[in-house]
Design an enzyme around this catalytic site. Structure first.
Site, PDB file in Angstrom:
ATOM      1  CE  LYS A 180     119.726  41.108  13.071  1.00 44.81           C
ATOM      2  NZ  LYS A 180     120.060  41.203  14.498  1.00 44.81           N
ATOM      3  CB  THR A 181     121.650  34.790  13.773  1.00 44.48           C
ATOM      4  OG1 THR A 181     122.279  36.064  13.606  1.00 44.48           O
ATOM      5  CG2 THR A 181     122.586  33.707  13.261  1.00 44.48           C
ATOM      6  CB  SER A 233     121.649  42.207  20.005  1.00 44.88           C
ATOM      7  OG  SER A 233     122.368  41.135  20.565  1.00 44.88           O
ATOM      8  CG  ASP A 255     123.745  41.760  11.757  1.00 47.15           C
ATOM      9  OD1 ASP A 255     122.726  41.776  12.474  1.00 47.15           O
ATOM     10  OD2 ASP A 255     124.696  42.532  11.932  1.00 47.15           O
ATOM     11  NE  ARG A 301     127.256  39.023  19.501  1.00 52.46           N
ATOM     12  CZ  ARG A 301     126.203  39.484  18.850  1.00 52.46           C
ATOM     13  NH1 ARG A 301     125.868  38.979  17.670  1.00 52.46           N
ATOM     14  NH2 ARG A 301     125.470  40.456  19.364  1.00 52.46           N
ATOM     15  CE  LYS A 337     126.221  45.260  14.226  1.00 54.48           C
ATOM     16  NZ  LYS A 337     125.127  44.884  13.296  1.00 54.48           N
ATOM     17  NE  ARG A 363     127.076  47.502  18.650  1.00 55.54           N
ATOM     18  CZ  ARG A 363     126.303  48.481  19.082  1.00 55.54           C
ATOM     19  NH1 ARG A 363     126.751  49.736  19.068  1.00 55.54           N
ATOM     20  NH2 ARG A 363     125.089  48.243  19.516  1.00 55.54           N
ATOM     21  CG  HIS A 374     120.549  45.765  12.480  1.00 55.07           C
ATOM     22  ND1 HIS A 374     120.232  45.916  13.801  1.00 55.07           N
ATOM     23  CD2 HIS A 374     121.535  44.832  12.437  1.00 55.07           C
ATOM     24  CE1 HIS A 374     120.971  45.102  14.530  1.00 55.07           C
ATOM     25  NE2 HIS A 374     121.771  44.441  13.732  1.00 55.07           N
TER      26      HIS A 374
END
Length: 530
Positions: free
Chosen positions: A238-239, A234, A253, A318, A197, A53, A216
């Site tokens: 989480k994933t 990140s 997410d 990704r 995002k 980003r 988030h």
């Protein structure tokens, strides 16, 4: 069916491909030479100079209707409304001049009561496929008469003109978000995460006014119907940790917490896949090796065989795939009220315990802190020493309102619904980055399962001295020296010095939000021993 460019302000276009299926979008992308296929059929797209980003190029339009409610500063930079009109005209003119455009009409928000309709207009088939994978796909009948609530005008190859458009001097990239006009315009970056995002930012704007906490976090649900949330920046897991074969995935997410329960904002996953292990993370690995998935900046050999160890393009590789590519998912993307809330950190200093139980005041403190640590290799310009990162609510870059708004909502929801909060370190043990080793994912999963099934709450807890955290004294199958991080270090004096250093960083960060929290949270704040 509604005209595909209705409401976008684009008045001329040669050919518009509206709501193509995944197969048709892949076909178009290949014909247009936008990328290549992996040996397994996944589409590989490269994003050039922008592999993450462009935080410094994101702006929010300063408009009378919204300006008083926005958290202005580094996160939400002001874009003059008149300049934005110039930028919009440039983007619309550019898109209207293209031979082909691709549009997708999609939902954000699994709960029909709180969802919004989103229309993406882009120059690339693969970006349209990314959005189709990422958001919720309406049924065919729902596309008739589809009128967007928010529109994304996506022109990745267009260079903005800072002096005229109001962007950052010297940069040809600009992401401009107007809450009043309900338009997001993106120029000068091919990184697909900007699409995702920007809508998360919109949901963070809209939902608090409706009594819903936007988060988030990932979420899953157990066989007994117990919902768990996983907050984290990140790279904290989480994933990975929410994609658990023993629990149904709600989403990886972005979620909302309403008075009815938890709901996913999205219809897909956007997993970081650098050094992805087939053995440790089979669900994500399998989803990344199939047709319909979009791989971003992933390296492959001449035969299309993926090398997930290769970070030569970026460490931020990704994989974007529809959530149904994960075999065990929660139908409808909704779950009940959370029973457990997990806050993840990848502590590269190696001094935080693998799991600790938080009081409600500590939960608020760690939510507002949003701590993790970056290490060399995850971002350009980082040295050998870990760098502490604090991001309020584990998602400061996406908060249009002041973090205090979201923090107070979380505290009220935890109190109302009685959720237990856990702090989990997926980072280092036995030493800092470079000396110690990465926390075993098997140990992390075992501790999390014990927390979520209620058995961990039954063991004896002791308080460690540096951070005031309650840690389990013994857990079956977990070595004792893993549970207490100081015991895992060979050099105890080095542990003490490193822990004190991190305590000081927490103290310094607390100064940024100390005035916005209650007295009990102030009392729970991490501070150096007197």
């Amino acid at each position: 069916m509604t005209a595909p460019l209705a409401g976008t302000g684009i008045t001329s276009a040669h050919s518009v491909h509206a709501n193509l299926t995944a197969a048709s979008l892949v076909q178009q992308a290949m014909v247009r030479q936008e990328g290549r296929l992996s040996a397994d059929g996944a589409f590989i797209g490269l994003t050039g100079q922008h592999t993450g980003r462009s935080v410094a190029d994101k702006f929010v339009v300063d408009e009378p209707e919204t300006t008083a409610q926005i958290w202005w500063g580094k996160v939400n930079q002001k874009l003059d409304a008149a300049k934005y009109e110039v930028f919009l005209k440039r983007v619309r003119g550019y898109l209207g001049s293209q031979k082909e455009l691709f549009t997708q009409d999609l939902y954000a928000g699994a709960d029909p009561k709180f969802r919004i309709k989103v229309r993406l207009v882009t120059t690339n088939a693969w970006h349209a496929l990314f959005a189709r994978n990422m958001f919720i796909r309406p049924a065919e009948a729902e596309l008739a008469g589809f009128t967007p609530d928010y529109t994304i005008l996506h022109a990745p190859e267009l260079e903005s003109v800072p002096a005229e458009d109001g962007g950052r001097p010297g940069s040809t990239t600009l992401i401009g978000l107007s809450f009043a006009q309900k338009i997001i315009a993106i120029a000068g970056t091919s990184y697909a995460g900007e699409i995702k995002k920007s809508i998360f930012t919109v949901m963070n704007w809209l939902l608090p006014a409706q009594g819903v906490l936007p988060m988030h976090c990932s979420a899953n649900v157990g066989k007994e119907g117990d919902t768990a949330l996983f907050f984290g920046l990140s790279g904290t897991g989480k994933t990975t940790l929410s994609s658990d074969p023993e629990r149904a995935l709600i989403g990886d997410d972005e979620h909302g917490w309403s008075d009815k329960g938890v709901f996913n904002f999205e219809g897909g996953c956007y997993a970081k896949v650098i050094k992805l292990s087939q053995e440790a993370e089979p669900q994500i690995w399998n989803a990344s090796h199939r047709f319909g998935t979009v791989l971003e900046n992933v390296v492959a050999d001449k035969h299309g065989r993926l090398d997930l160890e290769d970070g030569s393009l970026t460490e931020n590789t990704r994989s974007c795939y529809p959530i149904e590519f994960i075999p065990n998912t929660q139908p409808g993307g909704m779950g009940g009220l959370p029973k457990n809330v997990v806050m993840l950190t990848a502590d590269a200093f190696g001094v935080l315990p693998p799991i600790s139980k938080l009081t409600p005041a500590q939960a608020m403190y760690h939510f507002m802190s949003g701590y993790t640590a970056k290490v060399a290799g995850t971002e350009k310009g980082l040295g050998k020493e870990p760098q502490a990162t604090f991001s309020s609510c584990f998602g400061a870059p996406f908060l249009p309102r002041h973090p205090e708004v979201y923090g107070k909502m979380l505290a009220e929801l935890i109190a109302r619904d009685g959720a237990q909060v856990w702090l989990v370190n997926t980072g280092w043990t036995g030493g800092s980055y470079g000396t110690g080793s990465r926390m075993s994912i098997q140990h992390t999963r075992a501790l999390l399962r014990a927390a979520l099934d209620g058995s961990l709450a039954q063991v004896e807890f002791v308080q460690e001295p540096f951070f005031g955290l309650a840690i389990p004294k013994a857990v079956q199958g977990i070595p004792a020296n893993v549970l207490n991080p100081r015991d895992s270090w060979a050099d105890k004096a080095a542990y003490d010095a490193t822990a004190k250093k991190l305590v000081g960083l927490f103290e310094k960060n607390f100064e940024t939000f100390a005035g916005a929290v209650s007295e009990d949270v102030k009392a729970a704040a991490i501070r150096a021993a007197a």
